[in-house]
Design a protein around this motif. Structure first.
Motif, PDB file in Angstrom:
ATOM      1  N   GLU A  43     -14.437 -27.716 -61.708  1.00  0.00           N
ATOM      2  CA  GLU A  43     -14.988 -29.676 -61.564  1.00  0.00           C
ATOM      3  C   GLU A  43     -14.108 -30.298 -62.576  1.00  0.00           C
ATOM      4  OE1 GLU A  43     -14.910 -31.132 -58.450  1.00  0.00           O
ATOM      5  OE2 GLU A  43     -15.190 -29.160 -57.685  1.00  0.00           O
ATOM      6  N   THR A  44     -14.780 -29.829 -63.663  1.00  0.00           N
ATOM      7  CA  THR A  44     -14.280 -30.358 -64.767  1.00  0.00           C
ATOM      8  C   THR A  44     -12.812 -30.235 -65.359  1.00  0.00           C
ATOM      9  OG1 THR A  44     -16.720 -30.277 -65.395  1.00  0.00           O
ATOM     10  CG2 THR A  44     -14.951 -31.050 -67.133  1.00  0.00           C
ATOM     11  N   TRP A  45     -12.133 -29.439 -64.938  1.00  0.00           N
ATOM     12  CA  TRP A  45     -11.057 -29.216 -65.511  1.00  0.00           C
ATOM     13  C   TRP A  45     -10.287 -29.973 -64.222  1.00  0.00           C
ATOM     14  CZ3 TRP A  45      -8.464 -27.634 -70.025  1.00  0.00           C
ATOM     15  CH2 TRP A  45      -9.034 -27.173 -70.092  1.00  0.00           C
ATOM     16  N   GLY A  46     -10.999 -30.377 -63.519  1.00  0.00           N
ATOM     17  CA  GLY A  46     -10.024 -31.027 -62.226  1.00  0.00           C
ATOM     18  C   GLY A  46      -9.678 -32.379 -62.251  1.00  0.00           C
ATOM     19  N   ARG A  47     -11.394 -33.272 -63.372  1.00  0.00           N
ATOM     20  CA  ARG A  47     -11.231 -34.096 -63.325  1.00  0.00           C
ATOM     21  C   ARG A  47     -10.227 -34.262 -65.257  1.00  0.00           C
ATOM     22  NH1 ARG A  47     -13.559 -35.631 -68.055  1.00  0.00           N
ATOM     23  NH2 ARG A  47     -15.267 -34.437 -68.028  1.00  0.00           N
ATOM     24  N   VAL A  48     -10.081 -33.394 -65.976  1.00  0.00           N
ATOM     25  CA  VAL A  48      -9.374 -33.401 -67.152  1.00  0.00           C
ATOM     26  C   VAL A  48      -7.612 -33.545 -66.494  1.00  0.00           C
ATOM     27  CG1 VAL A  48      -8.703 -32.554 -69.078  1.00  0.00           C
ATOM     28  CG2 VAL A  48     -10.929 -32.370 -68.452  1.00  0.00           C
ATOM     29  N   PHE A  49      -7.505 -32.915 -65.489  1.00  0.00           N
ATOM     30  CA  PHE A  49      -6.273 -33.033 -64.940  1.00  0.00           C
ATOM     31  C   PHE A  49      -5.632 -34.602 -64.834  1.00  0.00           C
ATOM     32  CE2 PHE A  49      -6.598 -28.615 -63.786  1.00  0.00           C
ATOM     33  CZ  PHE A  49      -6.982 -27.881 -65.501  1.00  0.00           C
ATOM     34  N   ARG A  50      -7.023 -34.905 -63.873  1.00  0.00           N
ATOM     35  CA  ARG A  50      -6.185 -36.322 -62.876  1.00  0.00           C
ATOM     36  C   ARG A  50      -6.332 -37.368 -64.155  1.00  0.00           C
ATOM     37  NH1 ARG A  50     -10.815 -34.874 -59.767  1.00  0.00           N
ATOM     38  NH2 ARG A  50     -11.944 -35.996 -60.185  1.00  0.00           N
ATOM     39  N   GLU A  51      -7.273 -37.422 -65.351  1.00  0.00           N
ATOM     40  CA  GLU A  51      -7.255 -38.169 -66.593  1.00  0.00           C
ATOM     41  C   GLU A  51      -5.736 -38.021 -67.191  1.00  0.00           C
ATOM     42  OE1 GLU A  51     -10.788 -37.883 -69.591  1.00  0.00           O
ATOM     43  OE2 GLU A  51     -12.391 -38.243 -67.635  1.00  0.00           O
ATOM     44  N   ALA A  52      -5.181 -36.662 -66.774  1.00  0.00           N
ATOM     45  CA  ALA A  52      -4.248 -36.038 -68.019  1.00  0.00           C
ATOM     46  C   ALA A  52      -3.065 -36.441 -67.194  1.00  0.00           C
ATOM     47  CB  ALA A  52      -3.259 -35.095 -68.567  1.00  0.00           C
ATOM     48  N   ALA A  53      -2.624 -37.148 -66.436  1.00  0.00           N
ATOM     49  CA  ALA A  53      -2.158 -37.611 -65.549  1.00  0.00           C
ATOM     50  C   ALA A  53      -2.008 -39.668 -65.549  1.00  0.00           C
ATOM     51  CB  ALA A  53      -2.108 -37.270 -63.745  1.00  0.00           C
ATOM     52  N   ALA A  54      -3.504 -39.751 -65.499  1.00  0.00           N
ATOM     53  CA  ALA A  54      -3.773 -41.350 -65.683  1.00  0.00           C
ATOM     54  C   ALA A  54      -2.833 -42.126 -67.013  1.00  0.00           C
ATOM     55  CB  ALA A  54      -5.048 -41.883 -65.259  1.00  0.00           C
ATOM     56  N   LEU A  55      -3.214 -40.899 -68.205  1.00  0.00           N
ATOM     57  CA  LEU A  55      -2.641 -40.987 -69.256  1.00  0.00           C
ATOM     58  C   LEU A  55      -1.447 -40.722 -69.788  1.00  0.00           C
ATOM     59  CD1 LEU A  55      -3.830 -41.502 -72.085  1.00  0.00           C
ATOM     60  CD2 LEU A  55      -3.456 -39.061 -72.772  1.00  0.00           C
ATOM     61  N   GLY A  56      -0.624 -40.292 -68.792  1.00  0.00           N
ATOM     62  CA  GLY A  56       1.316 -40.001 -68.790  1.00  0.00           C
ATOM     63  C   GLY A  56       1.231 -38.600 -68.644  1.00  0.00           C
ATOM     64  N   VAL A  57       0.790 -37.550 -69.282  1.00  0.00           N
ATOM     65  CA  VAL A  57       0.722 -36.369 -68.901  1.00  0.00           C
ATOM     66  C   VAL A  57       1.965 -35.963 -67.859  1.00  0.00           C
ATOM     67  CG1 VAL A  57       0.387 -33.875 -69.061  1.00  0.00           C
ATOM     68  CG2 VAL A  57      -1.240 -36.010 -70.254  1.00  0.00           C
ATOM     69  N   LEU A  58       2.839 -35.625 -68.035  1.00  0.00           N
ATOM     70  CA  LEU A  58       3.887 -35.016 -67.162  1.00  0.00           C
ATOM     71  C   LEU A  58       3.521 -33.420 -66.834  1.00  0.00           C
ATOM     72  CD1 LEU A  58       7.061 -36.876 -68.036  1.00  0.00           C
ATOM     73  CD2 LEU A  58       5.249 -37.454 -66.384  1.00  0.00           C
ATOM     74  N   GLN A  59       3.925 -32.214 -67.496  1.00  0.00           N
ATOM     75  CA  GLN A  59       3.979 -31.139 -68.061  1.00  0.00           C
ATOM     76  C   GLN A  59       2.701 -30.573 -68.165  1.00  0.00           C
ATOM     77  OE1 GLN A  59       7.084 -30.420 -69.881  1.00  0.00           O
ATOM     78  NE2 GLN A  59       8.566 -30.848 -69.315  1.00  0.00           N
ATOM     79  N   LEU A  60       1.227 -29.715 -67.589  1.00  0.00           N
ATOM     80  CA  LEU A  60       0.618 -28.836 -67.250  1.00  0.00           C
ATOM     81  C   LEU A  60       0.629 -27.876 -67.870  1.00  0.00           C
ATOM     82  CD1 LEU A  60      -2.535 -29.062 -67.945  1.00  0.00           C
ATOM     83  CD2 LEU A  60      -2.462 -28.513 -65.202  1.00  0.00           C
ATOM     84  N   HIS A  61       0.738 -26.688 -69.440  1.00  0.00           N
ATOM     85  CA  HIS A  61       0.526 -25.586 -69.808  1.00  0.00           C
ATOM     86  C   HIS A  61      -0.530 -25.098 -69.135  1.00  0.00           C
ATOM     87  CE1 HIS A  61       5.128 -26.721 -70.657  1.00  0.00           C
ATOM     88  NE2 HIS A  61       4.659 -27.051 -71.056  1.00  0.00           N
ATOM     89  N   LEU A  62      -0.596 -23.962 -68.642  1.00  0.00           N
ATOM     90  CA  LEU A  62      -1.924 -22.995 -68.221  1.00  0.00           C
ATOM     91  C   LEU A  62      -2.131 -21.969 -68.991  1.00  0.00           C
ATOM     92  CD1 LEU A  62      -2.276 -23.527 -64.351  1.00  0.00           C
ATOM     93  CD2 LEU A  62      -3.510 -25.315 -66.047  1.00  0.00           C
ATOM     94  N   SER A  63      -2.669 -22.085 -69.780  1.00  0.00           N
ATOM     95  CA  SER A  63      -2.754 -20.754 -70.534  1.00  0.00           C
ATOM     96  C   SER A  63      -4.068 -20.486 -70.909  1.00  0.00           C
ATOM     97  CB  SER A  63      -1.843 -21.767 -72.115  1.00  0.00           C
ATOM     98  OG  SER A  63      -2.552 -20.307 -73.236  1.00  0.00           O
ATOM     99  N   GLY A  64      -4.124 -19.039 -71.978  1.00  0.00           N
ATOM    100  CA  GLY A  64      -5.666 -19.025 -72.799  1.00  0.00           C
ATOM    101  C   GLY A  64      -5.323 -18.035 -74.419  1.00  0.00           C
TER     102      GLY A  64
END
Length: 369
Positions: A43-64
């Motif tokens: 749930e928290t990651w989902g919120r962060v993704f929404r905030e990132a998109a609203a901020l202007g992020v276009l590309q999300l790299h899922l890593s470890g």
């Protein structure tokens, strides 16, 4: 309200976990890894993704670590796609199956970046510290091609595999990769402990540059080659992260937001977390992001240099690692008063006939070849 002079980030690296089946001696993750019980929830990651998109992020790299260690990886891809982000999975391939790839495809995953440690099982498994890892990667690459995922191959290069660069480029074509990142080891995190074992020779580096230049011509239209040469052999530093706090940000498994992957090696920086702060507030006003943003922090040597807006002062983490001062001129720069010290390190470490044994990330001692 955001300051107009600070552009929004283009990309975000989401480090979903530090858990990983490999034991790579060049691992750039911090010395102190985040434990499973501190990882952000779905749930928290989902919120962060929404905030990132609203901020202007276009590309999300899922890593470890290895992001496939997260059982909710498919759901995280769904959340990212719902936020409108282009999703790239950065993976070792170990732990993924065809069935899971099909589930990721159904979830909306856009792209896969697969790491390789060598072109033969003997060297790849020794470097990765995981017997059978190379065979599993090759099998997974076949599934990736069959499912039609766009593929980038990530080849981390160093003394032990840099001479295999032509074969590595051939491997990328055989696997159907559209792009290869030839990334020479950057000495941060665990890799710094293995610097003497990983440091290539100057002859290897110069030969690699020639190979890349020729391959870009001969493979034009078939394979895009990104080349990250070793910093220590350069005359001028790279524009690390395109300039501190200017193009991208990292979110660690526990929610700590970083201006770059190795920023936590710099003492005294105040980091904030998405668990308690909005991502936009951290990006625009976070103290760690403001610490080296712009030019006011620069020593006079950098501030008055005609390369000031080309390399943006170079790498702060590298300056910290080599001089103990994150605000110092990057020692890679030929103008740096610390350059002679760096040249001495290279001369001492690159001249080994037999380099030291690896110190593996997860094990107490070297893994037998």
């Amino acid at each position: 309200m955001a300051e107009p002079r600070i552009p929004p980030p283009i990309a975000m690296l989401a480090e979903l976990t530090h858990r990983c089946p490999l034991a790579c001696p060049y691992c750039s993750n911090p010395l102190e890894l985040a434990s499973k019980d501190t990882e952000l929830s779905t749930e928290t990651w989902g919120r962060v993704f929404r905030e990132a998109a609203a901020l202007g992020v276009l590309q999300l790299h899922l890593s470890g670590g290895e992001p496939a260690a997260r059982r909710d990886l498919e759901e995280l891809v769904v959340r990212a796609r719902e936020a409108g982000l282009y999703t790239n999975l950065i993976t070792s391939g170990v732990g993924l199956t065809r069935a899971r790839l099909e589930a990721l495809e159904a979830a909306g995953l856009d792209h896969i970046q697969l790491s390789v440690q060598g072109v033969r099982a003997e060297i790849a498994d020794r470097i990765g510290g995981y017997k059978g890892g190379f065979a599993r990667k090759m099998e997974l690459a076949e599934h990736i091609a069959e499912l039609g995922f766009p593929l980038t191959l990530n080849a981390v290069m160093h003394r032990h595999n840099l001479d295999d660069l032509p074969e590595t480029l051939d491997l990328a074509l055989r696997l159907g990769a559209r792009r290869i990142e030839v990334a020479c080891v950057q000495f941060q995190g665990w890799a710094l402990r293995n610097r003497a074992a990983l440091q290539p020779s100057r002859e290897q580096v110069e030969r690699a540059k020639r190979v890349v230049a020729e391959a870009r011509k001969s493979r034009a239209g078939r394979l895009v080659i990104d080349f990250v040469p070793p910093d220590y052999f350069a005359d001028f530093p790279k524009a690390c992260m395109g300039g501190w706090g200017s193009t991208g940000l990292n979110v660690a498994p526990d929610g700590t937001v970083l201006p770059c992957h190795a920023a936590q090696t710099i003492p005294g920086l105040e980091f904030q977390s998405v668990a308690t702060e909005a991502l936009a507030d951290i990006w625009y006003r976070g103290p760690a992001f403001m610490a080296f943003r712009g030019t006011d922090w620069m020593p006079e040597l950098c501030r008055s240099c005609d390369r000031r807006d080309v390399d943006f002062g170079g790498c702060r983490c590298q300056a910290m690692a080599l001089t103990g001062d994150p605000a110092a001129t990057d020692p890679v720069c030929r103008k740096s008063p610390q350059r002679a010290r760096l040249d001495a390190i290279v001369a001492a470490e690159a001249d080994y006939d037999v380099p030291p044994s690896f110190i593996y990330r997860r094990l107490r001692g070297p893994v037998p070849a």
